[in-house]
Design a protein around this motif. Structure first.
Motif, PDB file in Angstrom:
ATOM      1  N   THR A  13      -7.572  -1.209   4.082  1.00 52.14           N
ATOM      2  CA  THR A  13      -8.237  -2.308   3.392  1.00 52.14           C
ATOM      3  C   THR A  13      -7.424  -2.769   2.188  1.00 52.14           C
ATOM      4  OG1 THR A  13      -9.570  -0.744   2.100  1.00 52.14           O
ATOM      5  CG2 THR A  13     -10.482  -1.520   4.180  1.00 52.14           C
ATOM      6  N   VAL A  14      -7.880  -3.861   1.579  1.00 51.14           N
ATOM      7  CA  VAL A  14      -7.120  -4.493   0.504  1.00 51.14           C
ATOM      8  C   VAL A  14      -6.971  -3.588  -0.714  1.00 51.14           C
ATOM      9  CG1 VAL A  14      -7.624  -6.854   1.185  1.00 51.14           C
ATOM     10  CG2 VAL A  14      -9.242  -5.640  -0.255  1.00 51.14           C
ATOM     11  N   ASP A  15      -7.866  -2.616  -0.887  1.00 51.17           N
ATOM     12  CA  ASP A  15      -7.763  -1.698  -2.023  1.00 51.17           C
ATOM     13  C   ASP A  15      -6.920  -0.467  -1.695  1.00 51.17           C
ATOM     14  OD1 ASP A  15      -9.457  -0.432  -0.308  1.00 51.17           O
ATOM     15  OD2 ASP A  15     -11.113  -0.178  -1.718  1.00 51.17           O
ATOM     16  N   GLY A  16      -6.313  -0.446  -0.496  1.00 55.39           N
ATOM     17  CA  GLY A  16      -5.462   0.661  -0.111  1.00 55.39           C
ATOM     18  C   GLY A  16      -6.184   1.829   0.509  1.00 55.39           C
ATOM     19  N   ALA A  17      -7.496   1.695   0.729  1.00 56.02           N
ATOM     20  CA  ALA A  17      -8.266   2.788   1.332  1.00 56.02           C
ATOM     21  C   ALA A  17      -8.154   2.741   2.852  1.00 56.02           C
ATOM     22  CB  ALA A  17      -9.736   2.680   0.916  1.00 56.02           C
TER      23      ALA A  17
ATOM     24  N   ALA B 267       0.841  -1.186   0.000  1.00 58.17           N
ATOM     25  CA  ALA B 267       0.000   0.000   0.000  1.00 58.17           C
ATOM     26  C   ALA B 267       0.879   1.240   0.000  1.00 58.17           C
ATOM     27  CB  ALA B 267      -0.918   0.023   1.221  1.00 58.17           C
TER      28      ALA B 267
ATOM     29  N   GLU C  93     -10.174   3.415   6.395  1.00 59.42           N
ATOM     30  CA  GLU C  93     -11.443   3.612   7.086  1.00 59.42           C
ATOM     31  C   GLU C  93     -11.104   4.067   8.505  1.00 59.42           C
ATOM     32  OE1 GLU C  93     -13.858   0.120   6.911  1.00 59.42           O
ATOM     33  OE2 GLU C  93     -13.695  -0.057   4.721  1.00 59.42           O
TER      34      GLU C  93
ATOM     35  N   ASP D 159      -5.229  -9.567   4.585  1.00 60.99           N
ATOM     36  CA  ASP D 159      -4.784  -8.367   3.873  1.00 60.99           C
ATOM     37  C   ASP D 159      -5.499  -7.100   4.297  1.00 60.99           C
ATOM     38  OD1 ASP D 159      -2.822  -9.705   2.303  1.00 60.99           O
ATOM     39  OD2 ASP D 159      -4.428 -10.492   1.037  1.00 60.99           O
ATOM     40  N   VAL D 160      -6.111  -7.121   5.487  1.00 61.74           N
ATOM     41  CA  VAL D 160      -6.615  -5.904   6.106  1.00 61.74           C
ATOM     42  C   VAL D 160      -5.760  -5.647   7.342  1.00 61.74           C
ATOM     43  CG1 VAL D 160      -8.585  -4.759   7.220  1.00 61.74           C
ATOM     44  CG2 VAL D 160      -8.958  -6.272   5.250  1.00 61.74           C
TER      45      VAL D 160
END
Length: 294
Positions: A85-89, A54, A91, A71-72
């Protein structure tokens, strides 16, 4: 226990400005480059090339795995605590360092054996007393546990989770706190475990080995120290970089991993900003996970 000086190997070449937060998790060594906000993994399969997991637009101090969520990661990032999160975002759970008197960021962090996540903070300009220690509980609540620190660094726990070691790097002190394993509350105030500084460097990242001894990366000294739980110095290892930043012991293979920094180095060595490894006669444990709900 026999402890001899062994050769230090560069496993990832230098170039990181401020590599930190090395942990073993799920068969891989994960670490960050704080200033660039990047997270990396190095697989335990003999391949020397790290993989970037990330890249954030805020500094990334440290991560811990999240229970039942491959992967979180729970991350000490920017001005607070977030789920990466897995998409690089990100929260965000809370951003307490946005509410400070001086511009500040999160720093090093670690999960404890009970599944909570602890992370420290610091002011960008090193304002004395501006740093704090936070605990993230299983319900995602972020609690300020200690304040009045300057550069809160290297949280590390005993195997039973009842002893917390915390470095205040700027003050040159390692604190020891008793922790209620059920609630996560501190039992009384912190006590001084070791007082360091000056030419001997300042304590940075830390870890506890399988024998309960504390390993400390000594920023500015080019060395790693190992302390007995009673506070006396057992061993000192020299590393070929002036600013070691974190230490991590392989959970099954007796190897010590050390991240280092180029930040603040006038004449960097080839190992400055690298990941190093050295054989040692004692093991560690895999990273604890945050057991909160995701």
């Amino acid at each position: 226990m026999t402890f001899t000086t062994a050769p230090v190997t560069v496993v990832v070449d230098g170039g990181y400005e401020l590599a930190e937060g090395g942990r073993w998790a799920d068969g891989r060594y994960v670490y960050v480059d704080i200033i660039s906000g990047r997270l990396f993994e190095l697989r335990d399969d003999g391949r020397p090339t790290p993989r970037q997991l990330a890249r954030l637009d805020v500094p990334l101090g440290a991560v811990a795995p999240v229970s039942d969520a491959p992967d979180v990661w729970i991350a000490a990032a920017g001005t607070g605590i977030a789920l990466l999160t897995v998409d690089g975002a990100l929260e965000w759970l809370d951003r307490p360092e946005e509410r400070t008197a001086v511009p500040s960021r999160m720093n090093d962090g670690v999960a404890d054996p009970a599944g909570r996540f602890w992370a420290g903070s610091m002011a960008y300009d090193g304002t004395r007393g501006a740093g704090c220690l936070y605990r993230t509980d299983l319900d995602g609540t972020v609690v300020r546990v200690l304040d009045g620190l300057t550069i809160a660094n290297g949280p590390a726990f005993s195997a039973d989770g009842t002893t917390l070691y915390l470095a205040d790097s700027a003050a040159g002190t390692i604190l020891r706190c008793r922790v209620d394993a059920l609630s996560g509350d501190l039992s009384g105030g912190p006590e001084t475990f070791a007082r360091l500084g000056g030419e001997e460097g300042r304590p940075d990242g830390m870890t506890v080995d399988e024998e309960g001894c504390l390993w400390v990366a000594m920023w500015g000294a080019g060395e790693v120290r190992r302390y007995h739980p009673d506070g006396h110095l057992l061993h000192t290892l020299s590393v070929p970089a002036p600013h070691p930043t974190s230490v991590c012991l392989h959970p099954t293979d007796h190897r010590l991993y050390v991240t280092t920094a180029r930040h603040g180095v006038t004449d960097p060595t080839p190992a400055s900003g690298a990941v190093l490894t050295v054989p040692v006669p004692v093991g560690g444990t895999a990273a604890c996970i945050w057991r909160g709900r995701y």
